[in-house]
Structures are given as structure tokens and as C-alpha cells.
Design an enzyme around this catalytic site. Sequence first.
Site, mmCIF file in Angstrom:
data_model
loop_
_atom_site.group_PDB
_atom_site.id
_atom_site.type_symbol
_atom_site.label_atom_id
_atom_site.label_comp_id
_atom_site.label_asym_id
_atom_site.label_seq_id
_atom_site.Cartn_x
_atom_site.Cartn_y
_atom_site.Cartn_z
ATOM 1 N N ASN A 1 -51.000 37.578 -82.158
ATOM 2 C CA ASN A 1 -50.902 38.153 -80.814
ATOM 3 C C ASN A 1 -49.433 38.278 -80.507
ATOM 4 O OD1 ASN A 1 -53.684 38.142 -80.276
ATOM 5 N ND2 ASN A 1 -53.595 35.999 -79.664
ATOM 6 N N MET B 1 -59.801 47.896 -70.633
ATOM 7 C CA MET B 1 -61.182 48.249 -70.954
ATOM 8 C C MET B 1 -62.052 47.804 -69.777
ATOM 9 S SD MET B 1 -61.462 49.607 -74.028
ATOM 10 C CE MET B 1 -60.291 49.871 -75.366
ATOM 11 N N VAL B 2 -62.236 48.704 -68.806
ATOM 12 C CA VAL B 2 -62.972 48.341 -67.598
ATOM 13 C C VAL B 2 -63.968 49.443 -67.239
ATOM 14 C CG1 VAL B 2 -61.151 46.874 -66.610
ATOM 15 C CG2 VAL B 2 -61.129 49.329 -66.153
ATOM 16 N N HIS C 1 -44.988 34.174 -84.704
ATOM 17 C CA HIS C 1 -45.948 33.325 -85.403
ATOM 18 C C HIS C 1 -47.314 33.985 -85.401
ATOM 19 C CE1 HIS C 1 -46.881 32.416 -81.186
ATOM 20 N NE2 HIS C 1 -48.015 31.897 -81.592
ATOM 21 N N GLU D 1 -68.844 44.431 -90.049
ATOM 22 C CA GLU D 1 -68.176 45.218 -91.090
ATOM 23 C C GLU D 1 -68.793 44.939 -92.460
ATOM 24 O OE1 GLU D 1 -63.930 45.092 -91.019
ATOM 25 O OE2 GLU D 1 -63.833 45.738 -88.930
ATOM 26 N N HIS E 1 -41.880 33.047 -79.886
ATOM 27 C CA HIS E 1 -41.450 32.753 -81.260
ATOM 28 C C HIS E 1 -42.423 33.428 -82.234
ATOM 29 C CE1 HIS E 1 -39.156 29.836 -83.916
ATOM 30 N NE2 HIS E 1 -39.971 30.462 -84.753
ATOM 31 N N GLN F 1 -51.771 32.983 -86.145
ATOM 32 C CA GLN F 1 -52.737 31.893 -86.233
ATOM 33 C C GLN F 1 -53.724 32.173 -87.343
ATOM 34 O OE1 GLN F 1 -54.194 30.234 -82.491
ATOM 35 N NE2 GLN F 1 -53.142 31.914 -81.450
ATOM 36 N N HIS G 1 -36.096 32.141 -83.539
ATOM 37 C CA HIS G 1 -36.921 32.333 -82.351
ATOM 38 C C HIS G 1 -37.010 33.815 -81.961
ATOM 39 C CE1 HIS G 1 -38.705 30.862 -78.565
ATOM 40 N NE2 HIS G 1 -37.994 31.778 -77.945
ATOM 41 N N HIS H 1 -58.699 41.608 -92.179
ATOM 42 C CA HIS H 1 -60.070 41.351 -92.599
ATOM 43 C C HIS H 1 -60.101 41.284 -94.119
ATOM 44 C CE1 HIS H 1 -62.132 42.718 -88.633
ATOM 45 N NE2 HIS H 1 -61.986 41.412 -88.697
ATOM 46 N N CYS I 1 -38.686 25.561 -76.977
ATOM 47 C CA CYS I 1 -39.777 26.200 -77.738
ATOM 48 C C CYS I 1 -40.416 25.203 -78.692
ATOM 49 C CB CYS I 1 -39.225 27.394 -78.519
ATOM 50 S SG CYS I 1 -40.368 28.025 -79.761
ATOM 51 N N SER J 1 -48.787 32.825 -76.183
ATOM 52 C CA SER J 1 -48.257 31.810 -75.275
ATOM 53 C C SER J 1 -46.811 31.458 -75.605
ATOM 54 C CB SER J 1 -49.136 30.554 -75.336
ATOM 55 O OG SER J 1 -49.196 30.072 -76.660
ATOM 56 N N CYS K 1 -39.769 26.198 -82.603
ATOM 57 C CA CYS K 1 -38.448 26.224 -83.226
ATOM 58 C C CYS K 1 -38.235 24.973 -84.096
ATOM 59 C CB CYS K 1 -37.351 26.302 -82.155
ATOM 60 S SG CYS K 1 -36.986 27.997 -81.614
HETATM 61 ZN ZN ZN Z 1 -62.027 45.245 -90.242
HETATM 62 ZN ZN ZN Z 2 -38.838 29.193 -81.043
#
Ligand code: ZN
Ligand code: ZN
Length: 358
Positions: free
Chosen positions: A161, A321-322, A174, A190, A172, A176, A121, A289, A58, A169, A61
Amino acid sequence: MTAARVLSPSELQQVAHRRFNPLKREWVLVSPHRTERPWLGKVEKSATSSQPAYDAGCYLCPGNSRAGGARNPQYPTTFVFDNDYPALLPDAPDASLDELGLLVAEAEAGICRVVCFSPRHDLTIPRMALAELRAVVDVWAEQYQSLAAIPWIQHIQIFENRGALMGASNPHPHCQIWANAHMPNEAEREQASLQAYQGGRHSCLLCDYLKLELKLEERLVCQNDAFAAVVPYWAVWPFETLLLSKRHLGAMHDLSRGERDLLGDILKQLTTRYDNLFEVPFPYSMGFHQRPADRQPHPEWHLHAHYYPPLLRSATVQKFMVGYEMFAMPQRDITAEAAAARLRAVGPAHYLDRSSNP
Ligand SMILES: [Zn+2]
Ligand SMILES: [Zn+2]
Ligand SMILES: [Zn+2]
């Protein structure tokens, strides 16, 4: 357009920029410099398989080396680093393009960081201790403040995510942080709504909305003294939630010490209920936000987070969503009120911590 010069055709193939969609009147971020990113998501056995506390393969880690050649320190709590495969770079050219209002592009500068929540992890937000979550909240607040101090930064997006289903991806724990020079679509939209509401009624849209939700309690999922989570009346995703601060404030560093503890507490409460729903590590995309980082006071802004989880009826039935949703508008079957009732019913103790579990 105020840029110094015109974006060249070769720059459009090489540097991060945003392009305007004149049909929808919104922007798309293009990052042509971003080469092959590592992808660990697909090799995961299943959503329910347990993770080891340390994984030698990973790149998040402690002590392990990353794709760019850097080696992670033996970090004891949280760890922040600049993304090795950033969608945005700080040194974008001062250039733009406008062909008849149809081919419109602007070079986009930004900073992309990764925040590891824990050296473990296998430790996810619902299973972290409150003191560990408080450390994560403090890092988020510090990062917002230090990025907001950079003169060209306008917007700071913190997002997580969780799960391969949401494109994470690496399992672990985390998140962003992307900070950039222009307000992105969602924040801009907004911002306009919060401003219009404040202009018309001299109060805050989200304060008034939360008051209503706390009175009705129909869509309330959980709360503490400083935060409440509701399935919003207008929810699109089956178990979408909106997390709101009870006090009117625009950014995380405005939270008191006690409120920071309670932000950790509500994150744990909410994600525990998510995991309990289908007794799996529940996948979602969540993002905070906060007020724009443009050095204006923005009294209309109210700190909140959105959770968009893709699961519908079980760990394996996913909402896409299609069709009509792509061409016309989103559609849902389960009502927001029924979804909130389900999330309330699953209880506050994590399914893996119940005494009946070995
Ligand atoms: Zn918002
Ligand atoms: Zn890890
Ligand atoms: Zn408010």
C-alpha cells in the site's frame, strides 16, 4: 467442514477467523485480536512533501524501536520481520461453526510479515537503483518459498500500500506478506477462471491475453524482455494496470536471474510513469498473484501483479467506489485505452530526475 470442534462465542470475539457471506458466496476475514495499530499516515503534511532519509520517529527505519518493544537492526539493504500487529496468528484453534449454512465461520491461521525495501526512509520503488530492486525481488521469492514450505499454508499474498490515501500507516517504503491456511476470495476466483480456461482450450488465459495485448499495443504501458504492463481491457480503477511475466510460470522463485533483474526494471518503469502522471508520489495498492502454496503443480497459474491506484484527474481528485458501484457494478469514464496512452505519454524518466529540476 472438517474442524475438530465448534468455535465458541468467546473465540469469535478473540481469535482470527473468516465468516462466510451466503448472499455473495465469499468470505470476510475478522481479526478481533488486533488492537490499536500505530498510524503515521494522517500526520503527513501532504502527498508531495519530501521525506528525510532517516526519521527518528519511524518504526521501520534502521536502529529504531518498534511498538512491540523490538529494535530494528542497522540493516543495509532489505529487512523482514513478523508484523507487530498481525491480522493473522499461526496458532489458530482447529474449530469452525455452521448454523444452517447462514452463520458459517472457520478459525483462520496465518503469518503476517513486513518487508522494508531499503534502509532509506525516503527511497521509493521508482527511485531505487536496479540492484536495490533486485534485492527486493530476491526477498519476495525467498519469502514465498519458505512460507510455502509450511504444511498448513495455502496462499501467500505479497502486497504494497503506497500513500496515506491507500491506508499505508507509514511512508517508509515497505510491503506486507500475509500467508494463510485458506485461499482468499480473489485468488480463489482467479484460480477457477485459469483452471476453466486451461480445461477448455488447453492453453493459459494470461499467456493468450498477453499475446493479444502485445499484438494490439493499444493498452500496453511499458515492457522489457521478460515482463509487460498493460491497462487491462476490463480495468476498474482509472489507471489500473496488470503486470504479466512473458514466460509462463506460476511463482516468483521460478524466475531466472535475468528475469528477476527485469522484474525490478519493470516495477521501476511502471511506478515512474505513475509518479510522472500528476508529478506526485502516486498512491496505489499493488499485489502479486502467484500459484497456491498447496503443493499441487498448478500448471494453469501465471505470475502477475495488479496495481489499483485511486487517483482520477489530478493529485487531489480521488476515485471512490460508491453509489451504483457499491450496489450494482463498477463504472469508469476514461477508457482503458486512453489511460494507457496517458501513461505511455508521460515518459520513462522520473520527473524528479529530469535536468530541468534543481
Ligand atoms: Zn490476479
Ligand atoms: Zn523510516
Ligand atoms: Zn501463462
